[in-house]
Write an enzyme that holds these catalytic residues in place. Structure first.
Site: not given
Length: 354
Positions: A233, A267
């Site tokens: 990710e 994020c």
């Protein structure tokens, strides 16, 4: 944890008071230090050996261990909040639900482990060794998720926490060990050099790497080993689009919350607001956004009234430039200020004309 209850508020204040100079995780990280290739080879050998038996364990039995892990993580909530406030600068309102997420991972993956033995027409073949390389911005939930997923599928796991928050990772791993996860099956490592990191990721004995981090890191890992089974990710930039049909008061609050929760370091943080049509000229939206941003209480987590904590390390490079410099055509809607000499505590900023 419901802060409306007085006992919970008292419990939280005690945790935050301890967080100022806690030594949680120090001993575990010291014991996990690896400074040469032979040490790392031995850790991998032990983990692979433990994984042989673990992979043959029925899913129901693995699930029982993972459910106990979830219960232990919940029981260690206070310790985990304490180290997250100390090492990651998390407010209690940010740390507490992150622990709940780790608990949920344990119980969710436990139930999935049971299902692996019942897939019609298929035989389950476990990975033998999974390496977890988590980020520093969610230093308990994301490391726990990777570790628990690996354990659920019958794999041995080596976790290398991010340097900036390795004590958070250590306290999480200690909870899993105390829940009954064998220490040989789940190894905590603090690698003394980049070469050792390369050795670990590139090893043909590694069946899976779980990475949360920069896209460049994912590319680097693949350069070590072209056939690396990598679950990554990676980084990105997020925007919130505000259209004329939006409730502008709610939109301003949501933009501020997304941009500056976790000190803007998650994020999924909104780094850009795209204002459509009349919203771009709306003085009301601008006023509400400025009010939402400037009313945030910035401070250290030891103060329970803090809404936005420090960044994880002193601002340098791109971050420092963003906090102090305007590009052509830009102006400050809210100019950020450095609030002390640490370099980590800044008031939030908003640029317009980007």
């Amino acid at each position: 944890t419901d802060p409306a209850l007085g006992d919970n508020r008292a419990w939280g204040r005690e945790i935050l008071a301890r967080s100022v100079d806690t030594d949680l995780g120090v001993a575990a990280i010291a014991a996990a230090r690896i400074d040469d290739a032979a040490q790392l080879d031995e850790v991998m050998r032990r983990t692979l050996a433990a994984a042989e038996e673990w992979g043959r364990t029925p899913g129901e039995e693995r699930a029982a261990v993972l459910h106990r892990a979830g219960e232990m993580l919940a029981a260690r909530r206070a310790r985990l909040i304490e180290i997250m406030a100390h090492e990651a600068g998390k407010t209690i309102a940010e740390a507490d639900p992150e622990i709940s997420e780790a608990v949920d991972f344990a119980h969710y993956y436990a139930e999935r482990a049971k299902e692996l033995d019942a897939v019609d027409g298929a035989a389950f073949v476990p990975s033998k060794l999974t390496v977890v390389t988590p980020p520093w911005n969610f230093p308990v939930a994301i490391p726990a998720g990777g570790v628990l997923a690996g354990l659920a599928v019958g794999s041995g796991v080596i976790i290398k926490p991010a340097k900036l928050t390795q004590r958070c990772g250590a306290v999480m791993v200690e909870a899993l060990w105390d829940a009954g996860v064998p220490r040989d099956l789940l190894a905590l490592v603090d690698l003394g050099s980049r070469d050792l990191g390369t050795q670990l990721v590139a090893s043909p004995d590694v069946d899976r790497v779980i990475l949360t981090g920069a896209y460049e890191t994912a590319q680097l890992f693949r350069s070590f080993r072209k056939d690396l089974p990598l679950l990554a990710e990676t980084s990105g930039k997020n925007a919130i689009i505000v259209t004329p049909s939006a409730d502008l008061d709610l939109a301003a609050a949501d933009v501020a919350k997304s941009a500056f929760g976790h000190a803007g370091q998650k994020c999924s943080a909104a780094s850009l607001a795209i204002l459509v049509g009349s919203v771009a000229d709306s003085k009301r939206f601008e006023r509400q956004l400025v009010d939402a941003v400037t009313s945030l209480r910035v401070g250290y987590p030891a103060d329970p009234t803090t809404q936005m904590g420090p960044v994880v390390e002193p601002a340098t490079g791109k971050l420092l430039t963003a906090l102090t410099t305007l590009d052509a055509g830009e102006r400050w809607l809210v100019e950020p200020k450095r609030l002390d000499d640490s370099g980590t505590l800044w008031s939030p900023g908003v640029k317009t004309g980007v």
